[in-house]
Design a protein around this motif. Structure first.
Motif, mmCIF file in Angstrom:
data_model
loop_
_atom_site.group_PDB
_atom_site.id
_atom_site.type_symbol
_atom_site.label_atom_id
_atom_site.label_comp_id
_atom_site.label_asym_id
_atom_site.label_seq_id
_atom_site.Cartn_x
_atom_site.Cartn_y
_atom_site.Cartn_z
ATOM 1 N N GLY A 193 0.819 -1.203 0.000
ATOM 2 C CA GLY A 193 0.000 0.000 0.000
ATOM 3 C C GLY A 193 0.853 1.253 0.000
ATOM 4 O O GLY A 193 2.003 1.237 0.456
ATOM 5 N N ILE A 194 0.300 2.334 -0.555
ATOM 6 C CA ILE A 194 0.984 3.628 -0.546
ATOM 7 C C ILE A 194 -0.030 4.717 -0.246
ATOM 8 O O ILE A 194 -1.220 4.582 -0.535
ATOM 9 C CB ILE A 194 1.704 3.935 -1.878
ATOM 10 C CG1 ILE A 194 0.716 3.939 -3.051
ATOM 11 C CG2 ILE A 194 2.814 2.948 -2.124
ATOM 12 C CD1 ILE A 194 1.344 4.366 -4.362
ATOM 13 N N ALA A 195 0.436 5.823 0.354
ATOM 14 C CA ALA A 195 -0.447 6.952 0.655
ATOM 15 C C ALA A 195 0.399 8.192 0.885
ATOM 16 O O ALA A 195 1.435 8.134 1.555
ATOM 17 C CB ALA A 195 -1.297 6.661 1.894
ATOM 18 N N TRP A 196 -0.037 9.314 0.327
ATOM 19 C CA TRP A 196 0.596 10.600 0.589
ATOM 20 C C TRP A 196 -0.033 11.226 1.833
ATOM 21 O O TRP A 196 -1.241 11.099 2.057
ATOM 22 C CB TRP A 196 0.381 11.560 -0.579
ATOM 23 C CG TRP A 196 1.167 11.258 -1.821
ATOM 24 C CD1 TRP A 196 0.758 10.511 -2.888
ATOM 25 C CD2 TRP A 196 2.486 11.711 -2.133
ATOM 26 N NE1 TRP A 196 1.740 10.467 -3.845
ATOM 27 C CE2 TRP A 196 2.815 11.196 -3.422
ATOM 28 C CE3 TRP A 196 3.428 12.497 -1.470
ATOM 29 C CZ2 TRP A 196 4.035 11.439 -4.032
ATOM 30 C CZ3 TRP A 196 4.644 12.746 -2.087
ATOM 31 C CH2 TRP A 196 4.946 12.231 -3.347
ATOM 32 N N ALA A 197 0.771 11.917 2.614
ATOM 33 C CA ALA A 197 0.217 12.767 3.663
ATOM 34 C C ALA A 197 -0.550 13.896 2.973
ATOM 35 O O ALA A 197 -0.049 14.483 2.009
ATOM 36 C CB ALA A 197 1.328 13.328 4.536
ATOM 37 N N PRO A 198 -1.767 14.226 3.411
ATOM 38 C CA PRO A 198 -2.609 15.211 2.702
ATOM 39 C C PRO A 198 -2.027 16.613 2.641
ATOM 40 O O PRO A 198 -2.442 17.419 1.816
ATOM 41 C CB PRO A 198 -3.914 15.195 3.512
ATOM 42 C CG PRO A 198 -3.900 13.900 4.244
ATOM 43 C CD PRO A 198 -2.479 13.611 4.533
ATOM 44 N N ARG A 199 -1.090 16.907 3.512
ATOM 45 C CA ARG A 199 -0.452 18.226 3.497
ATOM 46 C C ARG A 199 1.004 18.076 3.916
ATOM 47 O O ARG A 199 1.425 17.010 4.358
ATOM 48 C CB ARG A 199 -1.178 19.187 4.435
ATOM 49 C CG ARG A 199 -1.205 18.751 5.888
ATOM 50 C CD ARG A 199 -2.079 19.672 6.718
ATOM 51 N NE ARG A 199 -3.465 19.592 6.292
ATOM 52 C CZ ARG A 199 -4.424 20.388 6.756
ATOM 53 N NH1 ARG A 199 -4.128 21.318 7.653
ATOM 54 N NH2 ARG A 199 -5.670 20.257 6.347
ATOM 55 N N LYS A 200 1.774 19.144 3.744
ATOM 56 C CA LYS A 200 3.181 19.083 4.099
ATOM 57 C C LYS A 200 3.355 18.878 5.595
ATOM 58 O O LYS A 200 2.616 19.453 6.401
ATOM 59 C CB LYS A 200 3.903 20.362 3.667
ATOM 60 C CG LYS A 200 4.040 20.519 2.151
ATOM 61 C CD LYS A 200 4.819 21.769 1.802
ATOM 62 C CE LYS A 200 5.032 21.880 0.295
ATOM 63 N NZ LYS A 200 5.810 23.092 -0.070
ATOM 64 N N ILE A 201 4.324 18.051 5.964
ATOM 65 C CA ILE A 201 4.646 17.817 7.368
ATOM 66 C C ILE A 201 6.146 18.009 7.556
ATOM 67 O O ILE A 201 6.921 17.877 6.605
ATOM 68 C CB ILE A 201 4.194 16.410 7.834
ATOM 69 C CG1 ILE A 201 4.759 15.315 6.917
ATOM 70 C CG2 ILE A 201 2.682 16.316 7.868
ATOM 71 C CD1 ILE A 201 4.333 13.916 7.340
ATOM 72 N N PRO A 202 6.595 18.337 8.778
ATOM 73 C CA PRO A 202 8.006 18.686 8.992
ATOM 74 C C PRO A 202 8.949 17.502 8.756
ATOM 75 O O PRO A 202 8.664 16.375 9.149
ATOM 76 C CB PRO A 202 8.039 19.129 10.456
ATOM 77 C CG PRO A 202 6.630 19.501 10.784
ATOM 78 C CD PRO A 202 5.780 18.574 9.982
ATOM 79 N N ASN A 203 10.062 17.805 8.131
ATOM 80 C CA ASN A 203 11.174 16.867 8.014
ATOM 81 C C ASN A 203 12.440 17.654 8.368
ATOM 82 O O ASN A 203 12.906 18.468 7.583
ATOM 83 C CB ASN A 203 11.287 16.307 6.597
ATOM 84 C CG ASN A 203 12.498 15.400 6.432
ATOM 85 O OD1 ASN A 203 12.637 14.421 7.144
ATOM 86 N ND2 ASN A 203 13.385 15.743 5.511
ATOM 87 N N GLY A 204 12.927 17.423 9.585
ATOM 88 C CA GLY A 204 14.025 18.249 10.064
ATOM 89 C C GLY A 204 13.604 19.695 10.243
ATOM 90 O O GLY A 204 14.420 20.609 10.092
ATOM 91 N N GLY A 205 12.321 19.905 10.534
ATOM 92 C CA GLY A 205 11.804 21.248 10.732
ATOM 93 C C GLY A 205 11.319 21.927 9.469
ATOM 94 O O GLY A 205 10.701 22.999 9.540
ATOM 95 N N VAL A 206 11.577 21.333 8.309
ATOM 96 C CA VAL A 206 11.182 21.921 7.033
ATOM 97 C C VAL A 206 9.933 21.210 6.505
ATOM 98 O O VAL A 206 9.956 19.990 6.320
ATOM 99 C CB VAL A 206 12.319 21.815 5.998
ATOM 100 C CG1 VAL A 206 11.892 22.434 4.670
ATOM 101 C CG2 VAL A 206 13.581 22.481 6.527
ATOM 102 N N PRO A 207 8.836 21.913 6.243
ATOM 103 C CA PRO A 207 7.622 21.262 5.730
ATOM 104 C C PRO A 207 7.843 20.698 4.321
ATOM 105 O O PRO A 207 8.306 21.401 3.427
ATOM 106 C CB PRO A 207 6.591 22.402 5.712
ATOM 107 C CG PRO A 207 7.138 23.441 6.642
ATOM 108 C CD PRO A 207 8.622 23.345 6.522
#
Length: 460
Positions: free
Chosen positions: A422-436
């Protein structure tokens, strides 16, 4: 007599001399090879361990008793180098069996997974680069094998589809993201979420292929969560002396909060592959055994309740079965992948009530081929929230495509150690090392869930 005595000693003596000479030859050869081997030991190998006794070999020359090199250091280094893809952000561990499905909450801060070990897990993702994540584990009723999961009412509850001996069931667990109460904190434990509603044998004895969820924002929709369940189904002919037998190939529509069944449609196909619901909760589309894709519309009443589910249109153009599909974020396009080796982008924003047909916007070749040069078929697909990147899978391979041109943006071969489930995108940007950033989640039979960055458009 003396002569005969001497002759009797001569033969053994000559044999002994020849045997000794041969032994000396082999010994000399062995010593030469030994000296050559010692002479070819790299200087760095001995310099790396100057304090070791002479009889202790350097670690990179160490051997097992059976003569095999020690694998733990070198193998670990090779595995680390082999598994790391530049878009691979993190791996969510803790599953003890194949992960069968996953789904992000609307805010992207929670990721729910279901596993063949009979448990639902909700991961709290404050930052995808974190070394650890808070996990809530929910054990399903005994004998239930989960096949699908979807968040309902934002991130406060999850709906789980599970297969049992007598058929498939739906369970809704509430308060999965609620903070612990003061009493639970004092006791050092959390009370497991309760089942708020459940339904058994929702598709007879057929299993649920997948769940999909959307917020009802079209027309008079009130924003509540609408969930669809797609049964696998199987339509098959029995022997000539028996009537034609069939099993459910239906798709059911559910109200996420109340659990009320809102409608049922049937694809009337030999079998279903999967189904999806548009992000605004208006349309349902199914990928099934034939080349045509059926689309239904969920009609809402003025009071926001579901009035009916009607057949709206058919997408005709593929020459073979459609294996997977997804809606664009604007709910006005559908992307399909077929066994005929093509991807099609369709415009469904048409006046179908006036017999206006949906239009094919683009036909793109599937760019993935196997070792024999044959076109691979895609198993899963999901489009990024900005509508620009299409993530697709085939077996254990993960690929990112440009929606506009079909160009391959990046490929991760063996993204999982086994098939991707299965695959799915997060519906909006989320932080990665503080960067969305936009994040894609993948699940596999290797008991892992992986998080991936979106590739840059224009990269190869």
């Amino acid at each position: 007599m003396a002569a005969s005595f001497v002759s009797s000693l001569t033969a053994p003596l000559i044999s002994a001399v020849l045997g000794g000479a041969i032994a000396l030859v082999f010994l000399a050869g062995y010593l030469r090879r030994k000296r050559a081997a010692i002479a070819h030991i790299p200087p760095s190998a001995t310099a790396a361990a100057p304090d070791q006794p002479k009889h202790v070999r350097p670690s990179n020359q160490a051997q097992h008793k059976k003569g095999h090199p020690r694998p733990h250091h070198n193998a670990a280094d090779k595995d680390a180098a082999k598994k790391h893809h530049h878009l691979d952000v993190n791996t969510l561990r803790g599953h003890t069996d194949s992960v069968t499905a996953l789904h992000f909450s609307n805010d992207g801060a929670n990721l729910s997974t279901v596993c063949a070990d009979g448990a639902v897990r909700v991961f709290r993702i404050d930052d995808t680069s974190s070394k650890s994540f808070k996990i809530l584990r929910i054990n399903l009723p005994a004998g239930a094998h989960p096949t699908g999961v979807a968040f309902s009412e934002g991130s406060s509850s999850v709906v789980v589809a599970a297969q049992a001996l007598l058929g498939s069931s739906l369970y809704m667990y509430a308060d999965v993201s609620a903070p612990p109460t003061a009493q639970n904190k004092q006791q050092g434990k959390l009370s497991p979420p309760e089942i708020k509603w459940s339904h058994q044998k929702i598709h007879g004895k057929e299993s649920v292929l997948n769940l999909a969820a959307a917020q009802a924002t079209h027309g008079p929709g009130d924003g509540s969560t609408i969930i669809i369940s797609c049964s696998e189904g199987l339509l098959f002919p029995a022997k000539v002396t028996y009537p034609r037998l069939s099993a459910a190939t239906d798709i059911k529509v559910w109200h996420g909060k109340s659990g009320k069944e809102l409608g049922t449609v049937d694809t009337n196909q030999l079998k279903n592959n999967m189904a999806d619901i548009s992000p605004n909760g208006r349309f349902i589309a199914a990928a099934a055994f034939t080349a045509d894709v059926k689309v239904w519309e969920i009609v809402y009443s003025k009071d926001s309740s579901v009035k009916e589910v009607n057949k709206a249109m058919q997408l005709k153009g593929h020459k073979s079965a459609v294996t997977c599909l997804c809606f664009a974020p604007n709910s006005e396009q559908i992307i399909t992948a077929s066994k005929d080796g093509s991807i099609r982008v369709w415009n469904i924003n048409v006046r179908y009530q006036l017999d206006e047909d949906p239009k094919t916007l683009r036909v793109l070749p599937i760019p993935l081929h196997d070792s024999k040069g044959s076109v691979c078929q895609y198993d899963h697909m999901s489009i990024s929230p900005d509508g620009k990147v299409l993530a697709v899978t085939s077996g254990s391979t993960l690929q990112w495509l440009c929606v506009e041109t079909g160009a391959v943006l990046d490929t991760a071969e063996k993204a999982h150690e086994g098939d991707i489930t299965g695959i799915a995108w997060a519906p909006r940007k989320i932080p990665n090392g503080g960067v969305p950033v936009f994040i894609l989640g993948t699940a596999g039979v290797d008991k892992k869930v992986k998080l991936w960055l979106a590739p840059q458009l224009g990269s190869t």
